[in-house]
Design a protein around this motif. Structure first.
Motif, PDB file in Angstrom:
ATOM      1  N   ASP A  76       0.823  -1.213   0.000  1.00 34.01           N
ATOM      2  CA  ASP A  76       0.000   0.000   0.000  1.00 34.01           C
ATOM      3  C   ASP A  76       0.856   1.262   0.000  1.00 34.01           C
ATOM      4  O   ASP A  76       0.547   2.243  -0.685  1.00 34.01           O
ATOM      5  N   GLN A  77       1.947   1.221   0.766  1.00 38.16           N
ATOM      6  CA  GLN A  77       2.831   2.385   0.817  1.00 38.16           C
ATOM      7  C   GLN A  77       3.533   2.611  -0.524  1.00 38.16           C
ATOM      8  O   GLN A  77       3.688   3.755  -0.965  1.00 38.16           O
ATOM      9  N   TRP A  78       3.961   1.509  -1.161  1.00 42.89           N
ATOM     10  CA  TRP A  78       4.606   1.639  -2.469  1.00 42.89           C
ATOM     11  C   TRP A  78       3.615   2.189  -3.499  1.00 42.89           C
ATOM     12  O   TRP A  78       3.971   3.026  -4.336  1.00 42.89           O
ATOM     13  N   ILE A  79       2.393   1.721  -3.464  1.00 40.75           N
ATOM     14  CA  ILE A  79       1.388   2.194  -4.418  1.00 40.75           C
ATOM     15  C   ILE A  79       1.204   3.706  -4.290  1.00 40.75           C
ATOM     16  O   ILE A  79       1.205   4.442  -5.283  1.00 40.75           O
ATOM     17  N   THR A  80       1.060   4.170  -3.081  1.00 39.52           N
ATOM     18  CA  THR A  80       0.908   5.612  -2.846  1.00 39.52           C
ATOM     19  C   THR A  80       2.160   6.364  -3.250  1.00 39.52           C
ATOM     20  O   THR A  80       2.095   7.440  -3.885  1.00 39.52           O
ATOM     21  N   PHE A  81       3.319   5.824  -2.890  1.00 44.72           N
ATOM     22  CA  PHE A  81       4.610   6.461  -3.184  1.00 44.72           C
ATOM     23  C   PHE A  81       4.791   6.636  -4.697  1.00 44.72           C
ATOM     24  O   PHE A  81       5.152   7.724  -5.177  1.00 44.72           O
ATOM     25  N   ILE A  82       4.549   5.583  -5.471  1.00 44.13           N
ATOM     26  CA  ILE A  82       4.746   5.627  -6.926  1.00 44.13           C
ATOM     27  C   ILE A  82       3.728   6.562  -7.575  1.00 44.13           C
ATOM     28  O   ILE A  82       4.074   7.397  -8.416  1.00 44.13           O
ATOM     29  N   VAL A 140      10.344   7.492 -10.691  1.00 47.02           N
ATOM     30  CA  VAL A 140       9.793   7.539  -9.339  1.00 47.02           C
ATOM     31  C   VAL A 140      10.738   8.297  -8.419  1.00 47.02           C
ATOM     32  O   VAL A 140      10.324   9.168  -7.657  1.00 47.02           O
ATOM     33  N   THR A 141      12.017   7.962  -8.472  1.00 46.42           N
ATOM     34  CA  THR A 141      13.056   8.702  -7.736  1.00 46.42           C
ATOM     35  C   THR A 141      14.270   8.865  -8.627  1.00 46.42           C
ATOM     36  O   THR A 141      14.497   8.081  -9.545  1.00 46.42           O
ATOM     37  N   GLY A 142      15.086   9.898  -8.338  1.00 45.53           N
ATOM     38  CA  GLY A 142      16.321  10.104  -9.091  1.00 45.53           C
ATOM     39  C   GLY A 142      16.103  10.920 -10.349  1.00 45.53           C
ATOM     40  O   GLY A 142      15.086  11.593 -10.526  1.00 45.53           O
ATOM     41  N   THR A 181      20.793  17.067 -25.020  1.00 47.62           N
ATOM     42  CA  THR A 181      20.600  16.214 -23.851  1.00 47.62           C
ATOM     43  C   THR A 181      19.667  16.908 -22.871  1.00 47.62           C
ATOM     44  O   THR A 181      19.867  18.074 -22.544  1.00 47.62           O
ATOM     45  N   ILE A 182      18.642  16.181 -22.422  1.00 48.19           N
ATOM     46  CA  ILE A 182      17.720  16.743 -21.447  1.00 48.19           C
ATOM     47  C   ILE A 182      17.764  15.908 -20.175  1.00 48.19           C
ATOM     48  O   ILE A 182      18.067  14.710 -20.207  1.00 48.19           O
ATOM     49  N   GLU A 183      17.493  16.564 -19.064  1.00 47.55           N
ATOM     50  CA  GLU A 183      17.441  15.882 -17.778  1.00 47.55           C
ATOM     51  C   GLU A 183      15.975  15.585 -17.448  1.00 47.55           C
ATOM     52  O   GLU A 183      15.139  16.482 -17.441  1.00 47.55           O
ATOM     53  N   VAL A 184      15.680  14.316 -17.215  1.00 50.16           N
ATOM     54  CA  VAL A 184      14.332  13.912 -16.832  1.00 50.16           C
ATOM     55  C   VAL A 184      14.335  13.671 -15.331  1.00 50.16           C
ATOM     56  O   VAL A 184      14.970  12.744 -14.839  1.00 50.16           O
ATOM     57  N   ARG A 185      13.612  14.517 -14.631  1.00 46.96           N
ATOM     58  CA  ARG A 185      13.640  14.458 -13.170  1.00 46.96           C
ATOM     59  C   ARG A 185      12.489  13.640 -12.610  1.00 46.96           C
ATOM     60  O   ARG A 185      11.588  13.214 -13.334  1.00 46.96           O
ATOM     61  N   GLU A 186      12.543  13.459 -11.304  1.00 45.91           N
ATOM     62  CA  GLU A 186      11.507  12.716 -10.589  1.00 45.91           C
ATOM     63  C   GLU A 186      10.121  13.234 -10.948  1.00 45.91           C
ATOM     64  O   GLU A 186       9.873  14.433 -10.956  1.00 45.91           O
ATOM     65  N   GLY A 187       9.232  12.305 -11.301  1.00 46.72           N
ATOM     66  CA  GLY A 187       7.864  12.656 -11.630  1.00 46.72           C
ATOM     67  C   GLY A 187       7.569  12.693 -13.109  1.00 46.72           C
ATOM     68  O   GLY A 187       6.420  12.559 -13.528  1.00 46.72           O
ATOM     69  N   ILE A 206       9.491   3.058 -13.133  1.00 40.48           N
ATOM     70  CA  ILE A 206       8.380   2.171 -13.469  1.00 40.48           C
ATOM     71  C   ILE A 206       8.300   2.084 -14.987  1.00 40.48           C
ATOM     72  O   ILE A 206       8.229   3.099 -15.671  1.00 40.48           O
ATOM     73  N   GLU A 207       8.371   0.862 -15.512  1.00 38.53           N
ATOM     74  CA  GLU A 207       8.338   0.641 -16.960  1.00 38.53           C
ATOM     75  C   GLU A 207       6.953   0.130 -17.348  1.00 38.53           C
ATOM     76  O   GLU A 207       6.455  -0.839 -16.796  1.00 38.53           O
ATOM     77  N   VAL A 208       6.353   0.799 -18.327  1.00 35.17           N
ATOM     78  CA  VAL A 208       5.012   0.454 -18.794  1.00 35.17           C
ATOM     79  C   VAL A 208       5.115   0.017 -20.255  1.00 35.17           C
ATOM     80  O   VAL A 208       5.549   0.797 -21.111  1.00 35.17           O
ATOM     81  N   GLU A 209       4.751  -1.231 -20.548  1.00 40.00           N
ATOM     82  CA  GLU A 209       4.803  -1.724 -21.925  1.00 40.00           C
ATOM     83  C   GLU A 209       3.911  -0.889 -22.833  1.00 40.00           C
ATOM     84  O   GLU A 209       2.940  -0.281 -22.387  1.00 40.00           O
ATOM     85  N   GLY A 210       4.240  -0.883 -24.129  1.00 38.37           N
ATOM     86  CA  GLY A 210       3.557  -0.025 -25.079  1.00 38.37           C
ATOM     87  C   GLY A 210       2.042  -0.139 -25.063  1.00 38.37           C
ATOM     88  O   GLY A 210       1.328   0.866 -25.034  1.00 38.37           O
ATOM     89  N   ASP A 211       1.517  -1.379 -25.077  1.00 41.09           N
ATOM     90  CA  ASP A 211       0.070  -1.561 -25.099  1.00 41.09           C
ATOM     91  C   ASP A 211      -0.585  -0.996 -23.841  1.00 41.09           C
ATOM     92  O   ASP A 211      -1.650  -0.365 -23.904  1.00 41.09           O
TER      93      ASP A 211
END
Length: 794
Positions: free
Chosen positions: A322-328, A375-377, A391-397, A424-429
């Motif tokens: 539950d904590q991970w779900i909220t965190f992500i 999610v972080t970093g 080059t672009i920096e992709v930040r948290e969020g 978090i990796e989300v497949e194309g579909d």
């Protein structure tokens, strides 16, 4: 059933005269699936894959044995009161009192309607009970989700019905459909039992006819019946009248629920499709769980808990599921509109990983299609191949990888972690489903994609901060084939970026439009007017269905005032277009000569696929001597099977376009390839790998007839085998002739798709060009093809 088994006082209020109305409404004979397969079924009822009729009969028997208290024809009109003392008013005036209420009413009673003229005509229907009832009709099914696919398959299940069925899919894929349905649909198309029109939407409905909008323009087609399966929406007006709050104001939003399915009204619970879970197994599990919660079992964990524990195992930080779900969810912008319950479902199809600093996530030209959320970093993304790279920096969020998901093309960038990260990796579909279901997510992805496209196109040391004003004012528009974006003589100053599709540029001379230029996706136009204050020098119109980003002049002027290097870039880029304008102006007096010929040939080439090509073979008929060396050279490098037909194709003036692959920006052949055997290589070529099953979908989907089905000949022995043992073709004996002679009589070798692969990986480049003794054969990109139109006839 679970309340009855527990001995709880209960009543089931059913509006219809039978149970399980949603399943009852499925078309007859429908095969019902029990997905997700990895989810444990937690229920007192039996549920396994089977036909609609078998499942309904099983449930009827089991509910009777469970002694469920049911009130039929009990339509709920209102619910008042509070937890422990609800008053439910029925349509016939009866009142039911209860301590708690569970809404499991679904969404099927509130189908989405087609958004075009004629959507309410008598021959338009939004459900389909018995496909066998329709005979010898031209039927169009709108919608490529599971319901639409199953309806289309049912209408052609018996060839004796004689139906001509066409399925319209507004996208190029079937992101919302189950794999089994998608496979069955593609097989039906392969068998010639139905037709699929991708990237197509209904435009106007008339008795007996349907006008559709395709990628190439409007088409009017015969249509006796339309079956529209474009989804359904929560009955929001009724649910809100009960006092239940929704998650947001977006169309298709769901009620706001607690992790135990409790709504904003204490004691009133919502489960199933109305809660955002249309799958039967989810609904049944939720029905079991919510009765446990009402009974006071607060310690009960959801059935998906073990699966999510496995997905989240190994991440740094001592957090519960539950904590991970909220965190992500709280950290990744595109996920913030999802409820906790929706996040649980979403995570079942994702991968969450921890990366150390400096790790490579993917590289340019990789073919995987997935989207990443940080999610972080932070992550560094190196866009394109320009030197120096942007080059672009992709930040948290934020997210990255979205362009590959939306375009279906190989990666156009390299991504590496700048710090330790959780991604978090989300497949194309699944990413496509997320954007289709949640408007907030779709808007965020489009905004980020637009920003990065502008950074890549403009370069000049710009950063995301420089584009803030432009991003606030820029608008994305979809334009039809032939639609004008700017008109010659106008005094507009806005700049346009081609996000997808392509444009043609024309200038009026002696009242006739003369082709000037071609603008592919990833380019911009309109800069000359803002640089020198002049009126529009030409007309720009869409070559095919396209998307353009309009950048208002005011915001761009502010940016140019701060960034002189961007002024220099726009000035440099505009010179090529000014040169073409000057060329046409110089030839005005020869309107029926050079300028007219240039325009006519250029327009002819666009009509032959240059508008969406990345590489095309052209033959200058003034130089061609008909030796067929181009075909022979191709065959020598491809098992004796030439990938081009020199004589086929069309010719205008001195320019001939033979039958050879254009390697389209958005390849038609990639649509509906069951084994995913068609790919784009590292140098831009479209090729077919050894997993091809010979279904022929690519051949049917290619509008340029450059793919053919042929049998792969038997492996030939090498020269030494001929020299030592007499095996194989001898000197001067054609490879194909030998192989034909050595194919077993009476056998029909399996066929595979054959097409040009640009001789990728072969030193010296395409064999067709190298084999031409006169230089008549050339391969050009869209940016280069205009030079071919300027060749003078001698």
């Amino acid at each position: 059933m679970h309340a009855a088994r527990r001995g709880m006082s209960h009543v089931l209020l059913e509006k219809s005269s039978h149970l399980s109305d949603t399943i009852y409404r499925y078309q007859r004979g429908k095969h019902v699936m029990a997905t997700p397969a990895q989810l444990v079924l937690r229920t007192d009822a039996t549920f396994a894959p089977g036909t609609r009729e078998a499942i309904l009969q099983t449930w009827e028997n089991e509910t009777a044995a469970a002694n469920i208290n049911v009130m039929f024809a009990a339509e709920v009109k209102s619910i008042a009161g509070e937890k422990g003392a609800f008053h439910i008013a029925l349509g016939d005036g009866r009142i039911v009192e209860s301590a708690a209420v569970v809404l499991a009413i679904g969404t099927q009673g509130n189908p989405n309607l087609l958004g075009c003229d004629g959507h309410a005509l008598d021959h338009v229907q939004y459900t389909l009970d018995d496909p066998a009832a329709f005979i010898d009709e031209h039927i169009v099914v709108v919608g490529a989700g599971d319901a639409g696919i199953e309806n289309a398959l049912g209408l052609v299940a018996d060839t004796a019905q004689g139906n001509v069925v066409t399925l319209l899919n507004r996208s190029a894929d079937f992101a919302r459909a189950k794999d089994a349905n998608r496979t069955a649909l593609l097989q039906a198309q392969e068998d010639g039992r139905l037709n699929i029109l991708p990237r197509t939407e209904p435009k106007k409905i008339e008795p007996g006819w349907l006008t559709v909008e395709t990628a190439d323009g409007e088409v009017r087609m015969k249509c006796d019946r339309i079956v529209a399966r474009v989804g359904s929406s929560p009955p929001r007006k009724f649910v809100e009248s009960l006092g239940v709050r929704f998650a947001n104001d977006a169309h298709g939003a769901f009620p706001k629920l607690s992790p135990t399915f409790e709504s904003s009204i204490p004691g009133l619970f919502v489960i199933g499709a109305l809660a955002g879970y249309p799958l039967i197994k989810h609904c049944m599990n939720q029905g079991y769980d919510v009765i446990e919660y009402i009974a006071g079992n607060a310690a009960l964990k959801p059935a998906d808990e073990p699966i999510l524990e496995k997905i989240l195992k190994g991440l740094p930080g001592n957090r519960t599921v539950d904590q991970w779900i909220t965190f992500i969810r709280d950290r990744v912008e595109i996920l913030r509109s999802l409820s906790t319950l929706q996040m649980r479902e979403f995570l079942l199809w994702c991968k969450v990983s921890h990366y150390i600093a400096g790790a490579t996530i993917f590289e340019r030209e990789d073919t995987e299609s997935s989207l990443f959320g940080v999610v972080t970093g932070s992550v560094l993304v190196e866009l394109g191949s320009r030197n120096p790279a942007v080059t672009i920096e992709v930040r948290e969020g934020s997210i990255f990888g979205e362009i590959g998901v939306l375009s279906g093309r190989p990666r156009g960038a390299t991504a590496r972690t700048q710090t330790d990260c959780i991604l978090i990796e989300v497949e194309g579909d699944e990413a496509q489903k997320l954007m289709a279901q949640y408007k907030d997510a779709r808007d965020i992805v489009n905004r980020i994609m637009t920003e990065r496209l502008l950074l890549q196109i403009f370069g000049s040391g710009l950063t995301a901060r420089d584009l803030v004003e432009i991003m606030h004012t820029a608008e994305t528009h979809e334009v039809k084939p032939g639609e004008e974006i700017i008109s010659e003589g106008d005094d507009g100053r806005d700049l346009y970026v081609v996000r997808s599709g392509s444009m043609v540029v024309e200038k009026a001379i002696a009242g006739k439009p003369i082709f000037l230029n071609y603008i592919p996706a990833g380019s911009y136009f309109g800069e000359m007017a803002i640089l020198d204050g002049s009126r529009r020098a030409a007309t720009v119109r869409a070559a095919i269905k396209s998307e353009v980003i309009r950048i208002p002049a005011e915001a761009l002027t502010h940016l140019l005032a701060r960034k002189p290097q961007l002024v220099a870039k726009l000035t440099h880029d505009s010179k090529a277009r000014q040169e073409i304008n000057a060329y046409i102006e110089r030839q005005k007096h020869q309107f029926n000569g050079v300028a007219d010929m240039y325009s006519a040939v250029a327009k002819f080439l666009v009509d032959q696929g240059i508008g969406e090509a990345t590489d095309v073979l052209l033959i200058n008929e003034e130089l061609c001597i008909g030796c067929d060396n181009c075909e022979k050279a191709c065959a020598d490098l491809h098992d004796g099977l030439s990938r081009l037909d020199r004589e086929a194709g069309r010719t205008y003036a001195h320019m001939h376009v033979p039958t050879s692959c254009r390697h389209c920006e958005h390849p038609h052949c990639m649509t509906d390839c069951p084994p995913d055997a068609i790919h784009r290589g590292s140098t831009g070529e479209i090729f077919i790998d050894q997993t091809c099953i010979g279904c022929g979908n690519c051949q049917r989907n290619c509008p340029y007839d450059v793919i053919r089905m042929d049998s792969k000949p038997p492996e030939k022995p090498g020269f030494l085998w001929w020299l030592l043992f007499g095996a194989g073709p001898g000197p001067g004996e054609p490879d194909r002739a030998w192989r034909d002679a050595h194919t077993k009589p009476g056998t029909e070798p399996a066929k595979t798709a054959i097409k040009c692969d640009m001789c990728a990986g072969i030193e010296g480049g395409p064999a067709c060009v190298r084999g031409c003794p006169t230089g008549a054969a050339i391969r050009v990109s869209p940016e280069e093809f205009l030079s071919a139109t300027r060749l003078q006839r001698t």
